[in-house]
Scaffold this motif. Structure first.
Motif, PDB file in Angstrom:
ATOM      1  N   SER A   1       0.817  -1.214   0.000  1.00  0.00           N
ATOM      2  CA  SER A   1       0.000   0.000   0.000  1.00  0.00           C
ATOM      3  C   SER A   1       0.851   1.263   0.000  1.00  0.00           C
ATOM      4  CB  SER A   1      -0.937   0.012   1.211  1.00  0.00           C
ATOM      5  OG  SER A   1      -0.193  -0.043   2.420  1.00  0.00           O
ATOM      6  N   ARG A   2       2.101   1.180   0.470  1.00  0.00           N
ATOM      7  CA  ARG A   2       2.981   2.349   0.465  1.00  0.00           C
ATOM      8  C   ARG A   2       3.369   2.761  -0.946  1.00  0.00           C
ATOM      9  NH1 ARG A   2       7.546   0.012   4.310  1.00  0.00           N
ATOM     10  NH2 ARG A   2       7.113  -1.724   2.874  1.00  0.00           N
ATOM     11  N   LEU A   3       3.191   1.861  -1.895  1.00  0.00           N
ATOM     12  CA  LEU A   3       3.529   2.156  -3.297  1.00  0.00           C
ATOM     13  C   LEU A   3       2.313   2.606  -4.106  1.00  0.00           C
ATOM     14  CD1 LEU A   3       5.955  -0.817  -4.059  1.00  0.00           C
ATOM     15  CD2 LEU A   3       6.504   1.469  -3.213  1.00  0.00           C
ATOM     16  N   HIS A   4       1.209   2.809  -3.432  1.00  0.00           N
ATOM     17  CA  HIS A   4       0.006   3.279  -4.126  1.00  0.00           C
ATOM     18  C   HIS A   4       0.049   4.799  -4.261  1.00  0.00           C
ATOM     19  CE1 HIS A   4      -2.363  -0.603  -2.867  1.00  0.00           C
ATOM     20  NE2 HIS A   4      -1.349  -0.832  -3.686  1.00  0.00           N
ATOM     21  N   THR A   5       1.009   5.244  -5.055  1.00  0.00           N
ATOM     22  CA  THR A   5       1.212   6.670  -5.324  1.00  0.00           C
ATOM     23  C   THR A   5       1.209   6.876  -6.836  1.00  0.00           C
ATOM     24  OG1 THR A   5       3.615   6.396  -5.299  1.00  0.00           O
ATOM     25  CG2 THR A   5       2.553   6.980  -3.216  1.00  0.00           C
ATOM     26  N   PRO A   6       1.045   8.115  -7.299  1.00  0.00           N
ATOM     27  CA  PRO A   6       0.974   8.354  -8.749  1.00  0.00           C
ATOM     28  C   PRO A   6       2.178   7.849  -9.533  1.00  0.00           C
ATOM     29  CG  PRO A   6       0.154  10.266  -7.579  1.00  0.00           C
ATOM     30  CD  PRO A   6       0.688   9.333  -6.535  1.00  0.00           C
ATOM     31  N   ILE A   7       3.397   8.081  -9.020  1.00  0.00           N
ATOM     32  CA  ILE A   7       4.576   7.675  -9.781  1.00  0.00           C
ATOM     33  C   ILE A   7       4.635   6.161  -9.951  1.00  0.00           C
ATOM     34  CG2 ILE A   7       6.063   7.590  -7.748  1.00  0.00           C
ATOM     35  CD1 ILE A   7       7.008   8.691 -11.329  1.00  0.00           C
ATOM     36  N   TYR A   8       4.258   5.407  -8.912  1.00  0.00           N
ATOM     37  CA  TYR A   8       4.261   3.950  -9.021  1.00  0.00           C
ATOM     38  C   TYR A   8       3.058   3.456  -9.829  1.00  0.00           C
ATOM     39  CZ  TYR A   8       8.157   3.575  -5.788  1.00  0.00           C
ATOM     40  OH  TYR A   8       9.392   3.660  -5.213  1.00  0.00           O
TER      41      TYR A   8
ATOM     42  N   PHE B   1       2.194  -0.240 -28.477  1.00  0.00           N
ATOM     43  CA  PHE B   1       2.942  -0.355 -27.219  1.00  0.00           C
ATOM     44  C   PHE B   1       4.135   0.593 -27.192  1.00  0.00           C
ATOM     45  CE2 PHE B   1       1.242  -4.920 -27.210  1.00  0.00           C
ATOM     46  CZ  PHE B   1       0.162  -4.562 -26.430  1.00  0.00           C
ATOM     47  N   ALA B   2       4.806   0.769 -28.336  1.00  0.00           N
ATOM     48  CA  ALA B   2       5.961   1.676 -28.381  1.00  0.00           C
ATOM     49  C   ALA B   2       5.526   3.117 -28.125  1.00  0.00           C
ATOM     50  CB  ALA B   2       6.654   1.558 -29.736  1.00  0.00           C
ATOM     51  N   HIS B   3       4.439   3.555 -28.786  1.00  0.00           N
ATOM     52  CA  HIS B   3       3.933   4.908 -28.567  1.00  0.00           C
ATOM     53  C   HIS B   3       3.466   5.085 -27.117  1.00  0.00           C
ATOM     54  CE1 HIS B   3       4.435   6.020 -32.643  1.00  0.00           C
ATOM     55  NE2 HIS B   3       3.406   5.383 -33.130  1.00  0.00           N
ATOM     56  N   THR B   4       2.753   4.096 -26.613  1.00  0.00           N
ATOM     57  CA  THR B   4       2.229   4.197 -25.248  1.00  0.00           C
ATOM     58  C   THR B   4       3.351   4.282 -24.227  1.00  0.00           C
ATOM     59  OG1 THR B   4       0.255   2.940 -25.887  1.00  0.00           O
ATOM     60  CG2 THR B   4       0.744   3.102 -23.541  1.00  0.00           C
ATOM     61  N   GLU B   5       4.421   3.525 -24.439  1.00  0.00           N
ATOM     62  CA  GLU B   5       5.544   3.563 -23.513  1.00  0.00           C
ATOM     63  C   GLU B   5       6.142   4.965 -23.432  1.00  0.00           C
ATOM     64  OE1 GLU B   5       9.502   0.950 -22.439  1.00  0.00           O
ATOM     65  OE2 GLU B   5       8.757   0.916 -24.493  1.00  0.00           O
ATOM     66  N   CYS B   6       6.318   5.593 -24.589  1.00  0.00           N
ATOM     67  CA  CYS B   6       6.860   6.954 -24.597  1.00  0.00           C
ATOM     68  C   CYS B   6       5.913   7.929 -23.909  1.00  0.00           C
ATOM     69  CB  CYS B   6       7.120   7.400 -26.034  1.00  0.00           C
ATOM     70  SG  CYS B   6       8.448   6.502 -26.864  1.00  0.00           S
ATOM     71  N   LEU B   7       4.614   7.783 -24.142  1.00  0.00           N
ATOM     72  CA  LEU B   7       3.642   8.691 -23.534  1.00  0.00           C
ATOM     73  C   LEU B   7       3.562   8.492 -22.022  1.00  0.00           C
ATOM     74  CD1 LEU B   7       0.825   8.530 -26.233  1.00  0.00           C
ATOM     75  CD2 LEU B   7       2.341  10.447 -25.748  1.00  0.00           C
ATOM     76  N   VAL B   8       3.695   7.253 -21.561  1.00  0.00           N
ATOM     77  CA  VAL B   8       3.705   7.003 -20.116  1.00  0.00           C
ATOM     78  C   VAL B   8       4.931   7.659 -19.484  1.00  0.00           C
ATOM     79  CG1 VAL B   8       3.934   5.221 -18.340  1.00  0.00           C
ATOM     80  CG2 VAL B   8       2.329   4.895 -20.215  1.00  0.00           C
ATOM     81  N   LEU B   9       6.060   7.626 -20.181  1.00  0.00           N
ATOM     82  CA  LEU B   9       7.250   8.314 -19.674  1.00  0.00           C
ATOM     83  C   LEU B   9       7.012   9.821 -19.565  1.00  0.00           C
ATOM     84  CD1 LEU B   9      10.096   6.447 -21.604  1.00  0.00           C
ATOM     85  CD2 LEU B   9       9.609   6.324 -19.165  1.00  0.00           C
ATOM     86  N   VAL B  10       6.275  10.369 -20.527  1.00  0.00           N
ATOM     87  CA  VAL B  10       5.920  11.789 -20.460  1.00  0.00           C
ATOM     88  C   VAL B  10       5.062  12.062 -19.225  1.00  0.00           C
ATOM     89  CG1 VAL B  10       4.630  13.651 -21.588  1.00  0.00           C
ATOM     90  CG2 VAL B  10       6.113  12.162 -22.943  1.00  0.00           C
ATOM     91  N   MET B  11       4.098  11.174 -18.959  1.00  0.00           N
ATOM     92  CA  MET B  11       3.228  11.349 -17.791  1.00  0.00           C
ATOM     93  C   MET B  11       4.030  11.236 -16.485  1.00  0.00           C
ATOM     94  SD  MET B  11       0.566  12.067 -19.327  1.00  0.00           S
ATOM     95  CE  MET B  11      -0.204  11.848 -20.928  1.00  0.00           C
ATOM     96  N   MET B  12       5.003  10.350 -16.453  1.00  0.00           N
ATOM     97  CA  MET B  12       5.850  10.228 -15.268  1.00  0.00           C
ATOM     98  C   MET B  12       6.674  11.500 -15.064  1.00  0.00           C
ATOM     99  SD  MET B  12       7.100   6.248 -15.659  1.00  0.00           S
ATOM    100  CE  MET B  12       7.980   6.212 -14.095  1.00  0.00           C
TER     101      MET B  12
END
Length: 236
Positions: free
Chosen positions: A51-58, A105-116
């Motif tokens: 539960s300690r990892l239930h944060t936005p970055i994780y 999946f390649a596009h999504t991976e890059c976009l998730v990195l942007v969100m992080m």
């Protein structure tokens, strides 16, 4: 063009190997694939159970792990099967499907990195309002946008590819249906496809680069000027 026979399957040439080396590569790639699945699966399991990892970055990290598992599972199993098979063929439909998913999946991976990166930007620049800004509703919306945009960009590439006639040759110089390798087999002008691919890459990679560099500069500024700025913001 009308007298040409359309291609119904492709041959994945893969790696130029001697007869004795396929089993060696099979073992190595199977090991790497297994480690990828186990490593990312462990990340997902720890994030879900702790539960300690239930944060936005994780939360975004769990999506990144899911993308890595999906990306590997889309390409590696067929490559492993081809290492054991003399006929390294793949039908037209499964080839296009494989192209779509690997692009998505390649596009999504890059976009998730942007969100992080956006999440870290908010945590550094707005620490007092961070919890309100990066609520779970916002995180879920950002994740959905990442997956939706990644799939939409992949769909654009596939739709543009399907308008092209493939009439031979039918040998792909790759171990999976990589989009540029498939486009080389088209019997028509592919400049529009290449322009769209280039534009999508610039859009995605520029977004990742800008956000990462921006985060680096903000972090550097924060550690140099942060204490005095933070105290002043509280007193104000």
């Amino acid at each position: 063009m009308e007298n040409q026979t359309r291609v119904t399957e492709f041959v994945l040439l893969g790696f130029p190997l001697s007869p004795r080396t396929p089993l060696l590569f099979l073992g190595l790639f199977f090991l790497f694939y297994t480690l990828t699945i186990l490593g990312n699966g462990l990340i997902l399991g720890l994030i879900c159970l702790d539960s300690r990892l239930h944060t936005p970055i994780y939360f975004f990290l769990s999506h990144l792990a899911l993308v890595d598992i999906s990306y590997a599972s889309n390409n590696v199993p067929k490559m492993l099967a081809n290492l054991l098979s003399k006929k390294k063929a793949i039908s037209f439909g499964p080839c296009i499907t494989q192209t779509f998913w690997y692009m998505a999946f390649a596009h999504t991976e890059c976009l998730v990195l942007v969100m992080m990166s956006y999440d870290r930007h908010m945590a550094i620049c707005h620490p007092l309002q961070y919890s309100a800004i990066m609520s779970w509703t916002v995180c879920i919306v950002l994740a959905i946008v990442s997956w939706a945009c990644g799939s939409l960009l992949a769909l654009v590439h596939v739709v543009l590819m399907l308008r092209l006639p493939f009439c031979g040759p039918h040998q792909i110089s790759h171990f999976f249906c990589e989009i540029l390798s498939v486009l080389k087999l088209a019997c028509a002008d592919t400049r529009l496809n290449q322009v769209v691919i280039f534009a999508a890459c610039v859009f995605i990679l520029a977004g990742v680069y800008i956000t990462r560099v921006d985060d680096y500069n903000i972090t550097k500024w924060y550690y140099l000027m942060g204490p005095s700025w933070y105290i002043q913001s509280i007193t104000d």
